[in-house]
Structure formats: structure tokens, C-alpha cells
Design a protein around this motif. Structure first.
Motif, short mmCIF file in Angstrom:
data_model
loop_
_atom_site.label_atom_id
_atom_site.label_comp_id
_atom_site.label_asym_id
_atom_site.label_seq_id
_atom_site.Cartn_x
_atom_site.Cartn_y
_atom_site.Cartn_z
N PRO A 183 -12.08 -0.03 8.85
CA PRO A 183 -11.91 1.24 8.14
C PRO A 183 -10.95 1.09 6.97
O PRO A 183 -10.20 0.10 6.88
CB PRO A 183 -11.35 2.17 9.21
CG PRO A 183 -10.61 1.26 10.14
CD PRO A 183 -11.40 -0.02 10.16
N ASP A 184 -10.93 2.10 6.10
CA ASP A 184 -10.13 2.06 4.89
C ASP A 184 -9.36 3.37 4.75
O ASP A 184 -9.88 4.44 5.07
CB ASP A 184 -11.06 1.85 3.68
CG ASP A 184 -10.30 1.74 2.39
OD1 ASP A 184 -10.05 2.79 1.76
OD2 ASP A 184 -9.94 0.62 2.01
N ARG A 185 -8.13 3.29 4.27
CA ARG A 185 -7.29 4.49 4.14
C ARG A 185 -7.89 5.52 3.18
O ARG A 185 -7.70 6.74 3.37
CB ARG A 185 -5.88 4.11 3.68
CG ARG A 185 -5.80 3.44 2.32
CD ARG A 185 -4.38 2.96 2.02
NE ARG A 185 -4.33 2.08 0.85
CZ ARG A 185 -4.12 2.49 -0.39
NH1 ARG A 185 -3.96 3.79 -0.64
NH2 ARG A 185 -4.08 1.62 -1.38
N HIS A 186 -8.60 5.06 2.17
CA HIS A 186 -9.16 6.00 1.18
C HIS A 186 -10.18 6.94 1.83
O HIS A 186 -10.25 8.13 1.48
CB HIS A 186 -9.79 5.25 0.02
CG HIS A 186 -8.82 4.38 -0.73
ND1 HIS A 186 -7.72 4.91 -1.37
CD2 HIS A 186 -8.77 3.03 -0.91
CE1 HIS A 186 -7.04 3.91 -1.94
NE2 HIS A 186 -7.66 2.77 -1.67
N GLU A 187 -10.94 6.43 2.77
CA GLU A 187 -11.90 7.26 3.50
C GLU A 187 -11.17 8.35 4.27
O GLU A 187 -11.54 9.54 4.23
CB GLU A 187 -12.72 6.40 4.47
CG GLU A 187 -13.71 7.17 5.34
CD GLU A 187 -14.90 7.68 4.55
OE1 GLU A 187 -15.17 8.90 4.65
OE2 GLU A 187 -15.54 6.88 3.84
N ALA A 209 0.28 8.35 6.30
CA ALA A 209 0.83 7.70 7.50
C ALA A 209 1.48 6.37 7.13
O ALA A 209 2.55 6.02 7.64
CB ALA A 209 -0.27 7.50 8.53
N LEU A 210 0.85 5.61 6.23
CA LEU A 210 1.44 4.35 5.79
C LEU A 210 2.78 4.60 5.10
O LEU A 210 3.77 3.88 5.33
CB LEU A 210 0.49 3.62 4.84
CG LEU A 210 -0.83 3.12 5.43
CD1 LEU A 210 -1.69 2.51 4.33
CD2 LEU A 210 -0.61 2.10 6.54
N ALA A 211 2.81 5.62 4.26
CA ALA A 211 4.06 5.94 3.57
C ALA A 211 5.13 6.37 4.55
O ALA A 211 6.31 5.97 4.43
CB ALA A 211 3.81 7.04 2.53
N ARG A 212 4.76 7.17 5.55
CA ARG A 212 5.72 7.63 6.55
C ARG A 212 6.31 6.43 7.30
O ARG A 212 7.50 6.43 7.65
CB ARG A 212 5.02 8.57 7.53
CG ARG A 212 5.91 9.18 8.60
CD ARG A 212 6.83 10.25 8.01
NE ARG A 212 6.11 11.38 7.46
CZ ARG A 212 5.78 12.48 8.15
NH1 ARG A 212 6.10 12.58 9.43
NH2 ARG A 212 5.15 13.47 7.56
N ALA A 213 5.49 5.39 7.52
CA ALA A 213 5.95 4.20 8.23
C ALA A 213 6.61 3.18 7.31
O ALA A 213 7.11 2.14 7.78
CB ALA A 213 4.78 3.54 8.95
N GLY A 214 6.61 3.45 6.00
CA GLY A 214 7.22 2.51 5.06
C GLY A 214 6.42 1.24 4.86
O GLY A 214 6.97 0.19 4.50
N ILE A 215 5.11 1.32 5.06
CA ILE A 215 4.25 0.15 4.93
C ILE A 215 3.71 0.09 3.50
O ILE A 215 3.01 1.01 3.04
CB ILE A 215 3.08 0.21 5.93
CG1 ILE A 215 3.61 0.20 7.37
CG2 ILE A 215 2.12 -0.96 5.71
CD1 ILE A 215 2.53 0.43 8.42
N ASP A 216 4.02 -0.99 2.81
CA ASP A 216 3.49 -1.20 1.47
C ASP A 216 3.18 -2.69 1.29
O ASP A 216 3.20 -3.45 2.26
CB ASP A 216 4.46 -0.70 0.40
CG ASP A 216 5.82 -1.38 0.44
OD1 ASP A 216 5.91 -2.54 0.96
OD2 ASP A 216 6.79 -0.79 -0.03
#
Length: 540
Positions: free
Chosen positions: A116-120, A146-153
Motif C-alpha cells: 500500500p501507499d500513503r497517498h492512497e 500518521a508518518l508525521a506524527r511518528a516523526g518518520i521521514d
């Protein structure tokens, strides 16, 4: 002579103890007679005419996760459909007032490229963090919030035992494999006690409906950000509504040290002798092939130098196994790849096995032929998930492309394990896959999918056996879901077979699985289920 509470007759009675019986009598929740039981029939006896069906000991699931499954049933559940369009519709229709949008049950093969992809998910949930657990619990589909909340980049390193999937530019795609999913899921608010209790009630009723009277919960602890079910089981037993017999496998936290053994010993002591017992320890040694985290001996095809992940270094695993074995814990070891299987067997070989242990390797998707006879020689139980052994789209599209020819030849080697004398126990890993034992038995015997399985409706899954030589005979499959699973749960002294003195945990089927064509096994229905002689499910 005191009369029986129940008498069963008029059909096939498979005791799973090497004997046959024309009838069975039950009194005070215990099997009191088999054979000619007419003298035990009194005015208050309930007589069940099997009407050409069959009576078996209640099925037991040797590897299942009821609380997460119950939460899935009551949340945004994607597990009963199998297309991206249906996922979109369910997510779009899901209503929640919570800070997060949560769900589970997705299959990778419905997405282009298998992930799956975050854009979807951004299009479906643009305003709040959203996270959806995969059906096998080895992946999390997260949106950008959710990625931003977890600090994932792009600069976030992969955690130990996990993979952050990235696009060609190095940006996180929103697919988080194994421990990487914890980075998001640990931020999700834990379900309240009432929700967790309802989840167990829902799951227990669902399992009873499938003829299951006992199980091994393969993760008692805080796992993948989910709630620890220990207290819910304890309170359910204390309150009297836990009707199943449950063996809990206490979760081994690989980020903690050997000091956690004391906590596990305390929990085992607290639950000694009850319906809920914690006599086992669950250790995850690897992940799954679909996201390249299963530990394999030879590299995955088309992915050079990639051998998956051993979550514990072999030397550390050996020391943990030795210490836990010395405390007489049964070990429940997750091993999907052939390297993980070997590492677990090596660790067990170095431990004290001179006692009546119930050590088991769970899943065994791949096993090298030289390791097959080791399970029997070491008295290690093969805890297998039979429903996975078919050419379904998940296997064909998201797993087989990564396996070499040799790996494909050693895939779900049930027949080879049985021929080598290894003890077999069957489980569903629900909510990873359906908890229906008859579906699992159907697939173990046919190596094709049940006709009604929504995740395997294509012609190949329904008609082309996966390694037909690895089939089990019906008797072996039934034994693995009854007395074999009972032994894995350390419950075979009182359950798992129809014998005088054992608990009246029984299942009534509308047809005899030993008599129907193999292709019809998955169509058999459960008429009723009894736990300690009390009806806990009746087909309506």
C-alpha cells in the motif's frame, strides 16, 4: 446408577484416541461412558441424535490472537473483502470520533506492486492520522499524517527488526514492515477496558461457532502497540464467562533482558490450574517472506544479498531458550524462513530437553529438508497454519516472486513433517486468516482453497494444489486440530479426545469428515459446540 446429562448417538463418533464408539454419555461436564450407554439414559437426559453427522472432540486452535481479532471484527475490518475498491468503500464509510482512524485486515496483493501507499490513504483520510494493520500483522499502512506524527521521514533509519519502505527518491511510502510499524502504532491510544472485554467476548463466540473449545493465545503481552490481554482473560475467568480453555504464550520482549523472566514466572504462578494458564513463552525469531523479513538460508531471488532478519542473534536466542527451558516454560517460537527454523532448532538442541516439554515452532513456511527429521528427533511440535498452503493471490503475487526454485519446493512441508514423525498441531493465526478449522483441514488435505474463501476465488487457488505431495490425510489433519493442538496447549490430559474422564468439550458436525469427498470438507457445518458439557453454540 446416576443418569447422564447428555447422550450422543446416531452418527460417526471420532474419539481421536484410536478407538471408535457408537455413543457417548456426559455427566457434570465430563465424559462418563462410551459405547453402549443406554443404561445411563434417564428422564432428564438430553439425547442428541447426530442424524448421520459426526461427533468429535472440540477443535483447539494452537496459534490464535482472539483479542486483536475481536477488535478487528468491531472496527474497520477489511478482512472479509479482497479488492482495493472494496477497501476504499469501507474506509470511506467508516465513522469514528477518535483522534485516529484505525483498521486492519488488508492484503498486499490488491495494491500495485504488492504494497500500500500513503497517498492512497491520504485521499481517504486527509485530515487525521490513519493506520491500518495488515492481515498478517507484519505491516502497517500509514497515511502522511500518521508518518508525521511518528516523526518518520527520509532521514529516519530502519529500526532493528523492521523496514521503512521508501520510494525511488528515498521518501517513506507509508508501508512499515514489522518493527517499523511500532513507530506509529505505539502512538495510537489503547482501546479501553470495555472495548477489550467486548473483543474477547466477540472472539470467543466466533470461535465457539467454528467448533473451537480451546486455544493457545500466541501473544500475551503488549505487542505491536496492541493491548496486553492478560488482565482481560483473568477477569473473564473470575467473572465466569470464559468458557474456553486458554493457554497463554507470554510475549518475549526482545528489547528487554533476561530480567523479564521473573515477570513471566509471576504470571505463570498467578494462573496455575485455571481455565486461563500461562505456561508458554512466545519468541519471534523472524518476520514474513512477503516483506523480506523472514530469515532465509539463501538470498531472496531478484533481491541480491537479502537474507531477511533474525530478530535475535543466534547466540542470544540460545541463551534465552536455555534459561527459559531451565524454568520449564514451553517455548512457542515464530519461525517462518528456513534460516529461522534452523536457528530455533539449534537453540533448542542446546537446551535441557529431558522433561515433558511442549516446545513448538510456529508457521514453518520454509524448512530445509535436512531439518525436517530434527523436529521428530527433538520432540518439537510443528505448529502449522494449514489455510496458507494454497495458490492464493497473496502467495502467488506477493510471496512466490521472492522465493528461489529450491525454496518453493520446501514450502509448507506438512506431508514431509508427518512422514518424518513430527508431531503436528494446527492453528489459524486469526485474524491473519480465518479461524474455521474445517477450512484449514480442507486446505491441508487438498492443498487448494475452500470454495467460500473470499481471499482465494481465482481458478488456480481453487483447483491447482500447492505441492500436492505435501498433502495430509484427513485423519492426520483432524488429529492436528484436536489431540495434537491439545498437546501443544498442554491440555491433552483433560481434552483433545473423547475418552472417559476427559472434559466434555465436543463439536457436532452435520457431516462426517472421514466420509465426505475431500473437496467437500470446507462445506461441513458446525451444528453445536459444547464446553464442559454446556452448549456454547447452536446452529440457527
Amino acid at each position: 446408577m446416576t443418569s447422564a446429562d447428555w447422550i450422543f448417538h446416531g452418527g460417526a463418533i471420532h474419539t481421536m484416541a484410536g478407538t471408535t464408539a457408537e455413543a457417548v454419555a456426559v455427566r457434570d461436564g465430563v465424559i462418563v461412558a462410551t459405547g453402549d450407554v443406554r443404561a445411563l439414559q434417564g428422564p432428564g437426559t438430553e439425547v442428541v441424535n447426530l442424524d448421520g453427522g459426526a461427533l468429535l472432540p472440540g477443535f483447539q486452535d494452537a496459534h490464535v490472537h482472539p483479542v486483536p481479532a475481536g477488535l478487528q471484527l468491531t472496527g474497520c475490518d477489511l478482512a472479509e473483502v479482497h479488492s482495493l475498491g472494496e477497501y476504499r468503500a469501507l474506509i470511506a464509510a467508516h465513522r469514528t470520533d477518535g483522534e485516529w482512524v484505525l483498521g486492519s485486515g488488508w492484503y498486499g496483493d490488491v495494491f500495485p506492486g504488492g504494497f500500500p501507499d500513503r497517498h492512497e490513504l491520504d485521499r481517504l483520510v486527509p485530515d487525521r492520522p490513519a493506520a491500518f494493520m495488515s492481515h498478517d500483522a507484519h505491516g502497517v499502512w500509514a497515511n502522511s499524517a500518521a508518518l508525521a506524527r511518528a516523526g518518520i521521514d527520509r532521514h529516519t533509519p530502519d529500526p532493528h527488526a523492521g523496514v521503512i519502505h521508501r520510494d525511488a527518491d528515498g521518501e517513506p511510502t507509508g508501508m512499515l514492515g514489522d518493527a517499523a510499524g511500532d513507530l506509529v502504532m505505539r502512538l495510537v491510544p489503547e482501546p479501553g477496558r470495555a472495548a477489550r472485554e467486548q473483543a474477547l467476548r466477540t472472539a470467543q463466540a466466533h470461535l465457539h461457532g467454528a467448533g473451537v473449545t480451546g486455544w493457545q493465545d500466541a501473544a500475551i503481552g503488549a505487542v505491536l502497540g496492541g493491548p496486553d490481554p492478560y488482565d482481560i482473560y483473568r477477569s473473564a475467568e473470575d467473572a465466569g464467562w470464559l468458557t474456553a480453555k486458554v493457554t497463554g504464550a507470554l510475549w518475549w520482549d526482545r528489547d528487554a533482558g533476561l530480567e523479564q523472566i521473573e515477570r513471566h514466572l509471576a504470571r505463570r504462578a498467578e494462573t496455575a490450574g485455571g481455565r486461563f494458564r500461562t505456561t508458554a513463552i512466545k519468541i519471534m525469531q523472524d518476520g514474513v517472506c512477503e516483506n523480506l523479513t523472514a530469515a532465509v538460508l539463501s538470498p531472496y531471488t531478484n533481491v541480491p544479498h537479502t537474507h531477511g532478519l533474525s530478530f535475535l542473534e543466534p547466540s542470544a536466542l540460545a541463551e534465552i531458550v536455555k534459561r527459559l527451558g531451565a524454568e520449564r516454560f514451553d517455548l512457542h517460537l515464530h519461525a517462518v524462513g528456513d534460516r529461522a527454523v534452523r536457528e530455533c532448532l539449534d537453540a533448542l538442541e542446546g537446551s535441557d530437553r529431558a522433561w515433558d516439554h511442549r516446545h513448538q515452532l510456529a508457521h514453518l513456511d520454509l524448512i530445509h529438508p535436512v531439518d525436517v527429521p530434527r523436529l521428530a528427533a527433538m520432540r518439537v511440535i510443528a505448529n502449522i497454519q494449514p489455510l496458507w498452503a494454497r495458490h492464493d493471490p497473496v502467495l502467488v503475487e506477493t510471496k512466490l516472486p521472492y522465493l528461489t526454485r529450491k525454496q518453493r519446493e520446501n514450502h509448507f512441508a506438512f506431508g514431509s513433517l508427518a512422514a518424518a514423525g513430527a508431531a503436528l498441531a494446527m492453528g489459524s493465526d486469526w485474524p491473519v486468516s480465518s479461524p474455521d478449522p474445517l477450512w484449514g483441514i480442507h486446505t491441508a488435505v487438498n492443498r487448494t482453497a475452500p470454495a467460500a474463501d473470499p481471499h482465494a476465488q481465482d481458478v488456480r487457488a481453487q483447483t491447482e494444489p500447492l505441492l500436492a505431495s505435501e498433502r495430509l490425510v484427513v485423519e492426520a489433519a483432524l488429529a492436528a486440530y484436536t489431540i495434537g493442538a491439545a498437546r501443544a496447549c498442554r491440555r491433552d490430559d483433560t481434552t483433545g479426545s473423547i475418552e472417559v474422564g476427559k472434559a466434555a468439550d465436543l463439536v457436532v458436525l452435520d457431516a462426517d469428515p472421514m466420509a465426505v469427498p475431500a473437496s467437500a470438507l470446507s462445506a461441513i457445518r458446525v451444528r453445536s459446540t459444547f464446553a464442559d458439557g454446556i452448549p456454547v453454540h447452536t446452529l440457527t
